[in-house]
Structures are given as structure tokens and as C-alpha cells.
Design a protein around this motif. Sequence first.
Motif, PDB file in Angstrom:
ATOM      1  N   GLU A   1      23.295  13.367  31.452  1.00 15.32           N
ATOM      2  CA  GLU A   1      24.616  13.229  32.068  1.00 15.32           C
ATOM      3  C   GLU A   1      24.563  13.449  33.575  1.00 15.32           C
ATOM      4  OE1 GLU A   1      27.306  12.078  30.488  1.00 15.32           O
ATOM      5  OE2 GLU A   1      25.856  11.815  28.859  1.00 15.32           O
ATOM      6  N   HIS A   2      23.496  14.059  34.069  1.00 18.08           N
ATOM      7  CA  HIS A   2      23.360  14.283  35.504  1.00 18.08           C
ATOM      8  C   HIS A   2      22.831  13.050  36.239  1.00 18.08           C
ATOM      9  CE1 HIS A   2      23.055  18.905  34.753  1.00 18.08           C
ATOM     10  NE2 HIS A   2      24.278  18.433  34.601  1.00 18.08           N
TER      11      HIS A   2
ATOM     12  N   LEU B   1      19.776   8.108  40.512  1.00 15.91           N
ATOM     13  CA  LEU B   1      19.141   7.086  39.692  1.00 15.91           C
ATOM     14  C   LEU B   1      17.756   7.600  39.294  1.00 15.91           C
ATOM     15  CD1 LEU B   1      19.973   3.810  41.666  1.00 15.91           C
ATOM     16  CD2 LEU B   1      21.280   4.891  39.833  1.00 15.91           C
ATOM     17  N   ALA B   2      17.375   7.340  38.065  1.00 19.18           N
ATOM     18  CA  ALA B   2      16.066   7.795  37.580  1.00 19.18           C
ATOM     19  C   ALA B   2      15.491   6.729  36.650  1.00 19.18           C
ATOM     20  CB  ALA B   2      16.217   9.125  36.832  1.00 19.18           C
ATOM     21  N   PRO B   3      14.144   6.610  36.558  1.00 21.87           N
ATOM     22  CA  PRO B   3      13.145   7.380  37.304  1.00 21.87           C
ATOM     23  C   PRO B   3      12.428   6.565  38.385  1.00 21.87           C
ATOM     24  CG  PRO B   3      12.184   6.596  35.271  1.00 21.87           C
ATOM     25  CD  PRO B   3      13.568   6.012  35.338  1.00 21.87           C
ATOM     26  N   ASP B   4      12.820   5.315  38.646  1.00 26.01           N
ATOM     27  CA  ASP B   4      12.208   4.488  39.700  1.00 26.01           C
ATOM     28  C   ASP B   4      10.707   4.294  39.490  1.00 26.01           C
ATOM     29  OD1 ASP B   4      13.762   3.162  41.506  1.00 26.01           O
ATOM     30  OD2 ASP B   4      13.489   4.552  43.152  1.00 26.01           O
ATOM     31  N   THR B   5      10.300   4.104  38.245  1.00 24.60           N
ATOM     32  CA  THR B   5       8.892   3.945  37.907  1.00 24.60           C
ATOM     33  C   THR B   5       8.386   2.540  38.235  1.00 24.60           C
ATOM     34  OG1 THR B   5       9.711   3.528  35.676  1.00 24.60           O
ATOM     35  CG2 THR B   5       8.740   5.677  36.094  1.00 24.60           C
ATOM     36  N   MET B   6       7.058   2.366  38.116  1.00 21.99           N
ATOM     37  CA  MET B   6       6.425   1.074  38.396  1.00 21.99           C
ATOM     38  C   MET B   6       6.957  -0.032  37.491  1.00 21.99           C
ATOM     39  SD  MET B   6       3.962   0.808  40.761  1.00 21.99           S
ATOM     40  CE  MET B   6       2.681  -0.297  40.159  1.00 21.99           C
ATOM     41  N   GLY B   7       7.393   0.329  36.278  1.00 18.60           N
ATOM     42  CA  GLY B   7       7.910  -0.672  35.353  1.00 18.60           C
ATOM     43  C   GLY B   7       8.905  -0.065  34.392  1.00 18.60           C
TER      44      GLY B   7
ATOM     45  N   GLU C   1      16.282  17.841  37.819  1.00 18.18           N
ATOM     46  CA  GLU C   1      17.343  18.795  37.487  1.00 18.18           C
ATOM     47  C   GLU C   1      17.567  19.775  38.637  1.00 18.18           C
ATOM     48  OE1 GLU C   1      20.403  20.382  35.182  1.00 18.18           O
ATOM     49  OE2 GLU C   1      19.269  18.503  34.998  1.00 18.18           O
ATOM     50  N   ALA C   2      16.490  20.192  39.303  1.00 20.22           N
ATOM     51  CA  ALA C   2      16.635  21.090  40.452  1.00 20.22           C
ATOM     52  C   ALA C   2      17.392  20.414  41.582  1.00 20.22           C
ATOM     53  CB  ALA C   2      15.254  21.545  40.934  1.00 20.22           C
ATOM     54  N   VAL C   3      17.097  19.134  41.825  1.00 20.29           N
ATOM     55  CA  VAL C   3      17.800  18.396  42.877  1.00 20.29           C
ATOM     56  C   VAL C   3      19.279  18.258  42.526  1.00 20.29           C
ATOM     57  CG1 VAL C   3      18.011  16.165  44.044  1.00 20.29           C
ATOM     58  CG2 VAL C   3      15.739  17.166  43.664  1.00 20.29           C
ATOM     59  N   TYR C   4      19.564  17.920  41.276  1.00 21.57           N
ATOM     60  CA  TYR C   4      20.973  17.808  40.869  1.00 21.57           C
ATOM     61  C   TYR C   4      21.715  19.125  41.102  1.00 21.57           C
ATOM     62  CZ  TYR C   4      25.165  17.680  38.096  1.00 21.57           C
ATOM     63  OH  TYR C   4      26.485  17.770  37.706  1.00 21.57           O
ATOM     64  N   GLN C   5      21.148  20.225  40.665  1.00 18.04           N
ATOM     65  CA  GLN C   5      21.827  21.514  40.789  1.00 18.04           C
ATOM     66  C   GLN C   5      22.057  21.874  42.257  1.00 18.04           C
ATOM     67  OE1 GLN C   5      23.210  23.015  38.362  1.00 18.04           O
ATOM     68  NE2 GLN C   5      22.234  22.002  36.618  1.00 18.04           N
ATOM     69  N   GLU C   6      21.080  21.614  43.113  1.00 13.85           N
ATOM     70  CA  GLU C   6      21.212  21.933  44.532  1.00 13.85           C
ATOM     71  C   GLU C   6      22.275  21.061  45.196  1.00 13.85           C
ATOM     72  OE1 GLU C   6      20.351  23.976  48.104  1.00 13.85           O
ATOM     73  OE2 GLU C   6      19.653  24.379  46.061  1.00 13.85           O
ATOM     74  N   LEU C   7      22.238  19.752  44.919  1.00 13.32           N
ATOM     75  CA  LEU C   7      23.215  18.849  45.535  1.00 13.32           C
ATOM     76  C   LEU C   7      24.620  19.117  45.020  1.00 13.32           C
ATOM     77  CD1 LEU C   7      21.339  15.407  45.606  1.00 13.32           C
ATOM     78  CD2 LEU C   7      21.402  17.202  47.336  1.00 13.32           C
ATOM     79  N   HIS C   8      24.735  19.387  43.728  1.00 13.68           N
ATOM     80  CA  HIS C   8      26.062  19.646  43.172  1.00 13.68           C
ATOM     81  C   HIS C   8      26.644  20.937  43.721  1.00 13.68           C
ATOM     82  CE1 HIS C   8      29.102  20.536  40.008  1.00 13.68           C
ATOM     83  NE2 HIS C   8      29.283  19.223  40.088  1.00 13.68           N
TER      84      HIS C   8
END
Length: 516
Positions: A390-391, A369-375, A351-358
Motif C-alpha cells: 500500500e506504500h 514506484l517500485a521496483p524499476d528492475t531490468m525487466g 520501506e525506510a524511504v516511505y517512512q522518512e518521506l511520509h
Amino acid sequence: MKYFFTVLIFIVILSLIPAYCENINILANPDFEEESIAGWVGRGCQISLSKDSHSGLQSGFAHNRTATWQGISQSLLGKIKKGGEYEVSAWVKIGNAESDNVYITAEQSDENGIKYIRIASGVASSSQWIQLSGTFKPEITGELFVMNIYAEGPASGVDIYVDEVNVFGSLADLTPSPNAKGSVDTTIRYQIIEGFGASVAWQADWLNAHPRRTRLYNLLFKELNLNAYRFSNTYLFNHKNLNETAKIIKNAEHILGHPLKIKVAAWTPPAFLKSNNDLVGGTLKKDSDGKYVYEEFARWWADSLFNFSKKGINVDYLSIQNEPDTITQYESCRLIPNEDADTAGYNLALEAVYQELHARMGDKMPKLLAPDTMGFRNSRAYIDALINPEHVYGYAHHIYSDGVGAFENPRSYVGEMIGYAKQYGNKPLYQTEYSRNSNYQRAGFNDAIFTAWHIHNCLVYESVKAYYYWDLIWNQEVKGLISLARPKGSRGYTINPSYYALKHFSAFTDDGWQRI
């Protein structure tokens, strides 16, 4: 719009299979007397052969168990006959404990979901073998995706020995009909494909230093028809890697004649943002007030994108952390779905990254894209904890930690893929990294078959919009789609079989095509 359909075809020689026989043991290597553990896989644990046997020279040995459900397993897929009845037995012994419960269980996944069927149970000891036995009559709804039989039960840390395993009954009739027919219904349409891609995390300079790099660029991008490229964000701690990455993207786009879809992920933020002041392991650090440095992490990401653009790298997709659910011996950073006293929260970091980039880029910011986990199993908790879904443009995952038997058992993923797509398919789905993650030196024809099978399953059962193979290039020990000879700068290279498996899909499918 153009369309494609995917069919995975296996040619099987059946002349020696007694499809008509009743009361035969349908297991492979049931007494573990072969030179390898062939036919059996570890269910969440390690397995090997043991000289402690009930009869003969060897038994199967499940060890390094960390949960009661872990043990030794074999797939019966393609062997079970609908409506059949099977007599099951096995000799079992345990280690590291005087006595404990043991079970023979079947895992079944069909169009009605997943269920676990207890076939036999008993109390085993470390001093003598006991025989478990029971009757198994599977009730199958529609298509069968998984059918595994396995030994389980003892507490964490207790080893399981298994010998003389029998599943007696009628073998499924595998003989194909000579009058079989297929059809394609073009009125039923599924996902619009965004692309096939691969990654170069740390070896970018190997490709650019290769004397035959022009030929390699043609092989890797033009002939594969790759239109997606994934790289690691090393801003502020590995400038050389980013410069080499910029060269790869520039050269690839020149060869292709059009831009690539660029995905960036962080294996780790810089050490000064880490709890352990190291690129390996740890989580985000805390400030003097005891709060995790989410805003500093977000500013690092925004500054990274500005630096990329100066190098000619225009990012389409961004994942704030590669595999946040694991700690490795290489660059990594642990984030959990919701923060606790010891580990930063993925949801707050994203959420912090979204707010900063937006705030800085508005609608021109990359798609998150989220969350890029192992599976995809692991991704559920992360998705459910998102502060504002929605972000996020789409849900991304790898498939290393999914399935039973993993790479060599593609069908074991299917039931859960279907359920995952039903629950999270309201957004685009992406498989963003996968290849065999052990025994790389075995990169042979079987690797190609299993690679193609996994791609097929992700496209058909999960309806992913993009599939990324892991290692585009690597050295000869680790392989990759193409192996580059050691030392760096040598002229040699090897095209590995999985290259052709990916090419089977990527070379004949373009961005914007739709699956039917």
C-alpha cells in the motif's frame, strides 16, 4: 475525457511468398551460409557463425552459455499454419565436453499460456555431428504470440553447433483478405494514460550548451508533446548535473506551457553510503552494529527532495533505485528482494524511504514506484517481497531482460505481459526505460519500427499508464532520440528514426486520455 486507440500496421509485399506450397522449409537461413547469422537469435547466450560445419562453409554456433535452456533460436511466428504438421531435423555437435544431451524444442505462447514442446533429443559429442529429427504438430489456442524453435540441452559452458536445420511443412497463408474490416468499440475502455517521457541521466549540460538549444527544446518537448521527464538523483556527488537538470525542466515547461510530470530515480546513492565506498557497484554499507544503513539512505532521499524543490524541481514519482537487480560498469547499487549477509534488501530500503518521506511531507510526498528492475520478469520477486504494497503507488520496470531476441522480437514479450498485467494490474503499471541497448550505430528505420511495436505492446497487452523511452539525447555514437554533435557545444544534431516512432504516440495523446 478524450479517447484513443492504437493500431500497429505493417505493409508486407507477398508476391514472392509461395503461400500455397506444401513441404517447404519455412526457416530463414537454415544452413547458415549467408554472410551473417541473419534469422537466428541467441536464447540467453551469444551466437555467431563457425567454420566447423556439417556441410557447406559455416554452421551456427551458440556460446557463453550459462544454463541448459540457452542456445540458438529462430521465430516461426507468422509461418506456422494452424492444424499444420511439420517435420523437423537438424545436425548438431557440441564443444567443451565429450558428450551431453541435446534437444530441439519449440516455445509456444498463445491465449492459453506458455508451453515448451520437446521435438527431438539425442546425445551429441564434440567429435562428430549427429542428426536430430522429429514431428511437430502445434495445437494453438486463440492468437499466437510466440513460436520459437531452438537447440538446447548441454550443461552450462558447453557450446552448441547447429547446421542444416529443416522445418518442413505448409507455410501459413499470409495473404490479407481484400474484404477485411475493422471496428472500434468505444464502450470498452482501458487504462487512463499519464504520459510519454524520456530520460537525461548524465548529458544535461550537452543540451544546455548547444548553440541551437531553443530549436532542440521545441523538437524534444513541444513537437514530441512529451509530458513526462525522468532524471538521475546525483545529490551530494554531482551538483552540476542537478543544476543543468533544473534548467532543462524549467525551459521545457516554458516551451510546453504547462508542468512536466517529473520522475526521479537513483542510479546510486553517494559513495559514503555504499559498501565499497564507490559510485559504481556495491550495495548499501553496514553500520558498526552490522546493520545496513537504510535510515541514512532514507534521509539522503528526503534531503534530496528538499534540495530539488529549492531548484524548482517538483517531483511527482520517485524510484529509490534504478535497476537494483544488476551491477554495471557505471553508477549502480545492488539491492535484492530480501536482504542477506552480503546484500541489502530492496524491501527494507523502500520501506525506510516511505517512512522518512511520509514523516516529513505527509500526503505531499511523491508517489513511490517500485521496483524499476531490468525487466518485468525480474520485478516479480521484488514486488512479492514488499513489506507494505500500500506504500507503493505503482509497479515500474524496464524490458531489457525480457523476451526472446529482445529488441528485434517484440512479439516474444506479449504472452508474459498479459500474465503480468493479470497478476499485478491492481496497481498502475509503468514502463520506465527502454531502447536498443546494443549496436547503437544501427539506429535506422528498423529501430523505429521495433520501438513503435514495443510501445504498442506495452500499451495494449500490459496496459501501462506511461511509457518512457531511455535516452532523450546523447552523442552521435550512442544516438538517443536526437544525437548531438561532438565536441560539446557544436552546432550539429541528428533526429534519429526512433524519434518519429515515439512521436507517433506522444504527439497525439495527452495526459488523461483513455485507451479504447
